[in-house]
Design a protein around this motif. Structure first.
Motif, mmCIF file in Angstrom:
data_model
loop_
_atom_site.group_PDB
_atom_site.id
_atom_site.type_symbol
_atom_site.label_atom_id
_atom_site.label_comp_id
_atom_site.label_asym_id
_atom_site.label_seq_id
_atom_site.Cartn_x
_atom_site.Cartn_y
_atom_site.Cartn_z
ATOM 1 N N VAL A 169 50.522 -25.268 -27.459
ATOM 2 C CA VAL A 169 50.179 -26.378 -28.360
ATOM 3 C C VAL A 169 48.734 -26.805 -28.143
ATOM 4 O O VAL A 169 48.306 -27.066 -27.015
ATOM 5 C CB VAL A 169 51.126 -27.566 -28.130
ATOM 6 N N THR A 170 47.972 -26.871 -29.233
ATOM 7 C CA THR A 170 46.546 -27.202 -29.147
ATOM 8 C C THR A 170 46.209 -28.579 -29.717
ATOM 9 O O THR A 170 45.105 -29.063 -29.512
ATOM 10 C CB THR A 170 45.712 -26.160 -29.895
ATOM 11 N N ALA A 171 47.148 -29.227 -30.423
ATOM 12 C CA ALA A 171 46.828 -30.534 -31.010
ATOM 13 C C ALA A 171 48.101 -31.292 -31.340
ATOM 14 O O ALA A 171 49.139 -30.689 -31.640
ATOM 15 C CB ALA A 171 45.966 -30.367 -32.267
ATOM 16 N N LEU A 172 47.996 -32.628 -31.276
ATOM 17 C CA LEU A 172 49.036 -33.551 -31.732
ATOM 18 C C LEU A 172 48.374 -34.466 -32.757
ATOM 19 O O LEU A 172 47.289 -34.997 -32.506
ATOM 20 C CB LEU A 172 49.604 -34.359 -30.564
ATOM 21 N N GLY A 173 49.014 -34.649 -33.905
ATOM 22 C CA GLY A 173 48.400 -35.467 -34.940
ATOM 23 C C GLY A 173 49.372 -36.416 -35.620
ATOM 24 O O GLY A 173 50.594 -36.211 -35.610
ATOM 25 N N ILE A 174 48.802 -37.456 -36.219
ATOM 26 C CA ILE A 174 49.544 -38.434 -37.021
ATOM 27 C C ILE A 174 48.722 -38.674 -38.281
ATOM 28 O O ILE A 174 47.512 -38.929 -38.200
ATOM 29 C CB ILE A 174 49.739 -39.758 -36.264
ATOM 30 N N ASP A 175 49.365 -38.562 -39.453
ATOM 31 C CA ASP A 175 48.627 -38.845 -40.676
ATOM 32 C C ASP A 175 49.557 -39.439 -41.735
ATOM 33 O O ASP A 175 50.756 -39.639 -41.504
ATOM 34 C CB ASP A 175 47.900 -37.597 -41.191
#
Length: 438
Positions: A189-195
């Motif tokens: 896993v390279t990123a965690l995001g919220i949008d």
């Protein structure tokens, strides 16, 4: 009275030495160990640290800004809700070498998130870099796994099971993702995001991420039960050793039984090795099948700078051969062609039957010029050969050839070379065509 007391002591002494007594104790301890697993402390990993690298983003028609970058508080000002509008936040989890984090030992992520605004849902996502497909320096090619959850669940903290995340359809479509990369994967896993999910709501959306924590078991239930089984095995072996010391004849019988089991295990290992080899080989031609070829492809394409060329070979007018002379003749031609290809490539090369009458040849450390020479050599050998199954009918092949571009994944190289093969077919067959760039 003295006799009764002596009888009781004798009974207790005998019970203590009885194997059934210890089996009963072992069963009680096993039940206790299984019960206690639910009360073991969780394995936790905090994703929000003092040095967390994060960024915010929005499309050109809308506005995003940090309210407090250190506290991960940001504002999305949505004025235009057209179909491509977006606004969100990402935590970077990749290291300096581009490698991500392994979340496979965790079962859920817990978020402490504050939100105010007109939205009813938020989208949460991970990106996972897929070796052999994703490009290290292009995060867009990292697998996009998402889930959408109503804001009512934010109160008191939000827990999301990792199995709630699914691979986004738009990502699969945009990058023409092969089937083997289409399932969720949390090993890199390279990123965690919220949008904000579509359709976006006009207005101010204020968000602050207080914490993000992965939660799992230090010891999985499967590992815990396996450990219990190992303890049982050790205990049973110890009891068996004691029993064998007491009963010599039992020892001899046990040795014979163990010898038979060992012999059977060797047979099973040998069969397993044969089955493993068969699973990688095409039974008709003896070449690698698609599964075996994929293993070689993953190895060759694991590094973006690896030099490799690809040949895609297709037999010309093979369907009329099958229709006119039968599939048995067609199978014999395929088998003989497979032997010819195997005998005329280098030891470092890989040749595989890709499907039907189509073959591929992977040429490590070979540029396009060298690949064309090999392709022409194979084409001439096949055209000049009189196949034993059908000597009166000349067999020819058309070939596509191409060299891997920097950072190019296999499926894109295959598409270019496959298009070259179709050009060779359109130009009259029995020839080689080079793949174009772009």
């Amino acid at each position: 009275m003295v006799e009764d007391r002596g009888s009781s002591l004798t009974f207790l002494s005998g019970a203590w030495r009885s194997i059934y007594f210890w089996l009963f104790v072992g069963c009680l301890l096993t039940v206790f160990a299984m019960w206690v697993h639910a009360y073991l402390p969780d394995k936790r990993l905090q994703l929000v640290q003092a040095d967390t690298e994060a960024y915010i983003y929005a499309d050109s028609s809308n506005h995003v800004e940090w309210q407090n970058m250190e506290e991960l508080s940001w504002l999305c000002q949505i004025e235009d809700t057209y179909s491509d509008a977006f606004c969100g936040f990402t935590i970077v989890l990749a290291g300096e070498d581009g490698s991500g984090m392994d979340f496979t030992q965790y079962s859920e992520i817990r978020l402490d998130l504050s939100y105010s605004g007109p939205a009813s849902l938020l989208r949460y996502y991970f990106r996972n870099r897929e070796p052999g497909f994703s490009q290290r320096d292009n995060p867009e090619t990292h697998k996009f796994m998402q889930t959408q959850i109503a804001l009512e669940f934010l109160e008191g903290g939000l827990a999301i099971a990792l199995d709630e995340f699914y691979v986004a359809e738009w990502w699969l479509s945009q990058f023409e993702v092969p089937r083997e990369f289409s399932r969720p994967n949390f090993s890199n896993v390279t990123a965690l995001g919220i949008d904000l999910p579509h359709p976006l709501q006009v207005g101010e959306h204020r968000l602050q991420l207080h914490s993000a924590e992965l939660v799992g078991d230090w010891v999985s239930r499967e590992q815990w039960y396996a450990s219990i089984m190992v303890v049982w095995l050790v205990a049973l072996v110890t009891a068996g050793v004691i029993r064998m010391i007491q009963l010599r004849q039992s020892v001899l019988r046990e040795r014979r039984r163990l010898a038979e089991l060992a012999s059977r295990n060797r047979e099973l290992r040998s069969q397993s090795a044969r089955f493993r080899d068969l699973s990688r080989k095409d039974q008709l031609t003896g070449l690698l099948n698609r599964h075996g070829a994929i293993e070689a492809i993953e190895d060759l394409f694991s590094a973006p700078e690896t030099l490799v060329s690809l040949l895609v070979i297709d037999i010309d007018h093979f369907k009329p051969v099958n229709d006119s002379h039968g599939h048995d003749v067609g199978d014999r031609i395929l088998a003989e062609l497979g032997r010819l290809l195997q005998d005329n490539i280098r030891r470092s090369d890989y040749v595989a039957r890709w499907g039907g009458e189509e073959f591929i040849v992977l040429l490590p450390d070979t540029d396009e010029a060298g690949a064309r020479m090999i392709a022409e050599k194979l084409r001439r050998l096949i055209a000049e050969r009189r196949f034993e199954a059908l000597p009166e009918v000349p067999i020819t092949v058309s070939l596509g050839v191409g060299q891997r571009l920097p950072d190019e994944p296999y499926h894109q190289l295959f598409q270019r070379v496959d298009m070259a093969l179709y050009r060779a077919k359109e130009r009259g067959r029995n020839q080689t065509a080079a793949a174009t760039i772009g």
